[in-house]
Design an enzyme around this catalytic site. Structure first.
Site, mmCIF file in Angstrom:
data_model
loop_
_atom_site.group_PDB
_atom_site.id
_atom_site.type_symbol
_atom_site.label_atom_id
_atom_site.label_comp_id
_atom_site.label_asym_id
_atom_site.label_seq_id
_atom_site.Cartn_x
_atom_site.Cartn_y
_atom_site.Cartn_z
ATOM 1 N N LYS A 144 -14.649 94.757 105.410
ATOM 2 C CA LYS A 144 -13.934 96.025 105.333
ATOM 3 C C LYS A 144 -13.078 96.028 104.076
ATOM 4 O O LYS A 144 -12.501 95.019 103.705
ATOM 5 C CB LYS A 144 -13.057 96.219 106.568
ATOM 6 C CG LYS A 144 -13.837 96.118 107.867
ATOM 7 C CD LYS A 144 -12.912 96.072 109.059
ATOM 8 C CE LYS A 144 -13.711 95.961 110.352
ATOM 9 N NZ LYS A 144 -14.464 94.699 110.419
ATOM 10 N N MET B 160 -1.286 94.584 103.535
ATOM 11 C CA MET B 160 -2.009 95.853 103.312
ATOM 12 C C MET B 160 -1.043 97.024 103.129
ATOM 13 O O MET B 160 -1.250 98.111 103.655
ATOM 14 C CB MET B 160 -2.964 96.122 104.487
ATOM 15 C CG MET B 160 -4.023 95.045 104.667
ATOM 16 S SD MET B 160 -4.976 95.202 106.203
ATOM 17 C CE MET B 160 -3.789 94.585 107.413
ATOM 18 N N ASP C 18 -16.076 88.587 106.162
ATOM 19 C CA ASP C 18 -15.410 89.739 105.573
ATOM 20 C C ASP C 18 -15.346 89.606 104.054
ATOM 21 O O ASP C 18 -15.514 88.517 103.495
ATOM 22 C CB ASP C 18 -13.972 89.858 106.111
ATOM 23 C CG ASP C 18 -13.933 90.434 107.514
ATOM 24 O OD1 ASP C 18 -14.957 90.967 107.961
ATOM 25 O OD2 ASP C 18 -12.864 90.350 108.148
#
Length: 452
Positions: free
Chosen positions: A250, A363, A228
Site C-alpha cells: 500500500k 504517516m 508491503d
C-alpha cells in the site's frame, strides 16, 4: 581435503588432557558435555605410558617441547592427538560447533583460519532455531512408527519434508509440544491434511540488519511471502530463494491490493498447506493492520503466529540521534498515526499538546499543516523542536530539523516513508546524530536540513 570430518563417540571413554589453564579448562568442559571420562595430567606429571589406555589425547601446555613429546607419543601408539594452537602436531582438530543437540553442525577450516570458522558458525547459529534439538528427538521417537505405516523410503522422506517445513516446526519453536505431537499423528493418519499457517513478521524500518533473528529464521522457511512496499530490498534478499514473493503493498493515496483481497489470499495459501509469511514494514501490530489480517485468519480457522519487528518510531529516531525519552526533556512518548479512517474518533489534541512528552507521528506528512496548527492551538509552544525523518535507517536517510510552527514546510516534499517527531528531545539531534551515509565517491555528506 586434509581432514576427514567425523563425529566421535567418546561417552564413557577415557580421554587424556595434558596441561592446565583456561584453554585446557575449555577443552575439558567440552569433553564432559560429550560424556567423556577425562583424565587431567599436569605438565610435570606426564608420562608417555599414560596414553596407552585412552582414545584421544589433548596437549594444552605452553611448553612446545612437551607438546612435541605428547604428539610423538600419541602418533607412535596410533592415538588421535590435538595440540592446541599447533596444527602440525595435530592428527585431529576441534571444529567450531553449533550445538542443537542431538543435532550438531561442525565448521572447520582445516586449521588454516579458525577465526573465519568461528565467524561462519555465528552466521549459521543465527539461522538455526533452538528448537531443532527437540525436533530431532521427536523425529527419533517417531522413526519406528513411520516404518510400520509408511513402507517406502520415499514416502518417509516426503513425510518429514512436510513436517519439518510446516506447522510442526512452528509449534515446536513456540514450545507447544502437545499440539506438535497431535499434528504428527494427524499427518500420519491423513498425509497432507494438516494445512499450513500464516506467520505475521515485522520487517523493521528498512535496514536489513535490524530484522530480528526469529524473523530471519521464518523467512528461510517460507513457501510464499506477501510483502508491503515498505519492506526494503535488503530484507527481501533474506527470503528463501525458492519462495514465491507477492507484493500486496500500500502507498499513501492508493492500494495495490484491497485489504479484504489480501486477507483472502493469505487464507487461501495457508489452507493449501503452505507456510505463509505476511511481511510488513516496522512492527505489524503498530499501525500495520496486522491485527485485522489475523482476525480474518482466526475467523477462517487458519493457525497463525506473530514475529514482532522493530517499529519505525524507536529505530529511525535512534538512527537520527533523537532519544524518545530523556529525564531532562520528556517523561513520556506517544505513538500517533496521521492516517486514520474518516469515521474514526478525532484526536484528543489537548492530550497530545501536553509539554514534556514526545510525539512520534507515523504517516503524518500529508496532514502536517493541520497537525502543527492543532497542537499550537491546544497549547504546545510554536517553538517546540520538530524533526521530519525520511527513509530512516536506510542509506538515503534524510533528517529535517525545525520548530512546530514550520512543520508544514519541513514535511512538504519529504521523501517517503517519513516520521514526524515533536518534542524537546529533538534538540539532542545536534549532539547525538551518529548515522551517516555515502552519497558519492568523495566521502560523507550531511543528511540534515535545518529550518528554525
Amino acid at each position: 581435503m586434509d581432514y576427514l570430518p567425523l563425529f566421535a563417540a567418546v561417552k564413557d571413554r577415557p580421554v587424556l588432557v595434558v596441561g592446565s589453564g583456561e584453554i585446557a579448562e575449555r577443552k575439558i568442559a567440552f569433553l564432559h558435555r560429550a560424556g567423556a571420562r577425562v583424565q587431567v595430567v599436569a605438565e610435570a606429571d606426564f608420562a608417555e605410558s599414560q596414553i596407552d589406555n585412552v582414545v584421544l589425547v589433548i596437549a594444552a601446555t605452553e611448553n612446545r617441547a612437551l607438546n612435541q613429546r605428547v604428539s610423538d607419543a600419541a602418533h607412535a601408539r596410533h592415538r588421535l592427538v590435538n595440540v592446541v594452537d599447533d596444527q602440525p602436531l595435530c592428527s585431529f582438530i576441534f571444529p567450531s560447533i553449533v550445538d542443537r543437540s542431538p543435532l550438531l553442525v561442525a565448521i572447520s577450516s582445516g586449521g588454516t583460519a579458525p577465526v573465519l570458522a568461528r565467524v561462519l558458525r555465528e552466521k549459521i547459529e543465527a539461522l538455526l532455531p533452538t528448537s531443532l534439538g527437540r525436533m530431532a528427538e521427536k523425529a527419533s521417537y517417531w522413526r519406528n512408527h513411520l516404518k510400520t505405516r509408511l513402507t517406502s523410503v520415499a514416502e518417509r522422506r516426503r513425510f518429514w519434508e512436510r513436517v519439518f517445513r510446516g506447522r510442526f516446526a512452528s509449534l515446536m519453536q513456540a514450545g507447544n509440544e502437545t499440539a506438535a505431537q497431535q499434528l504428527l499423528e494427524d499427518e500420519l493418519d491423513n498425509p497432507g491434511s494438516t494445512g499450513g499457517e500464516i506467520i505475521l513478521v515485522g520487517a523493521g524500518p528498512g535496514d536489513a540488519g535490524l530484522l530480528t533473528l526469529r524473523g530471519l529464521q521464518v523467512l528461510q522457511d517460507a513457501d510464499v511471502v506477501f510483502y508491503d512496499h515498505l519492506v526494503s530490498d535488503g530484507v527481501r534478499e533474506l527470503i528463501r530463494r525458492d519462495a514465491e514473493q507477492i507484493c500486496v503493498g500500500k502507498r499513501a493515496g492508493g492500494h495495490a491490493v484491497p485489504q479484504h483481497d489480501t486477507n483472502q489470499m493469505l487464507i487461501a495459501a495457508a489452507k493449501a498447506g503452505k507456510t505463509v509469511v505476511r511481511l510488513k514494514g516496522g512492527d505489524p501490530f503498530i499501525f500495520g493492520r496486522g491485527g485485522e489480517e489475523l482476525q480474518a485468519a482466526a475467523e477462517a480457522g487458519v493457525p497463525f503466529q506473530v514475529v514482532p519487528g522493530i517499529t519505525a518510531a524507536s529505530a529511525v529516531t535512534a538512527y537520527a540521534g533523537i532519544p524518545l525519552t530523556h529525564r531532562e526533556y520528556a517523561q513520556s512518548v506517544t505513538f500517533v498515526t496521521g492516517h486514520y479512517k474518516a469515521d474514526s474518533t478525532p484526536f484528543d489534541w489537548t492530550h497530545l499538546a501536553q509539554s514534556r512528552q514526545t510525539l512520534a507521528i507515523y504517516m503524518g506528512t500529508m496532514k502536517a499543516a493541520e497537525i502543527g496548527e492543532q497542537l499550537i492551538r491546544h497549547g504546545r509552544d510554536a517553538n517546540t523542536p520538530v524533526a521530519v525523518i525520511s527513509r530512516g535507517t536506510r542509506v538515503d536517510q534524510h533528517v529535517s530539523i525545525g520548530t512546530l510552527q514550520h512543520l508544514a514546510t519541513l514535511a512538504k516534499d519529504a521523501p517517503m516513508p517519513a516520521l514526524i517527531v515533536v518534542g524537546e528531545v529533538v534538540q539532542l539531534h545536534s549532539t547525538l546524530a551518529w548515522f551517516q551515509h555515502t552519497t558519492d565517491t568523495e566521502g560523507f555528506s550531511s543528511s540534515v536540513v535545518n529550518l528554525a
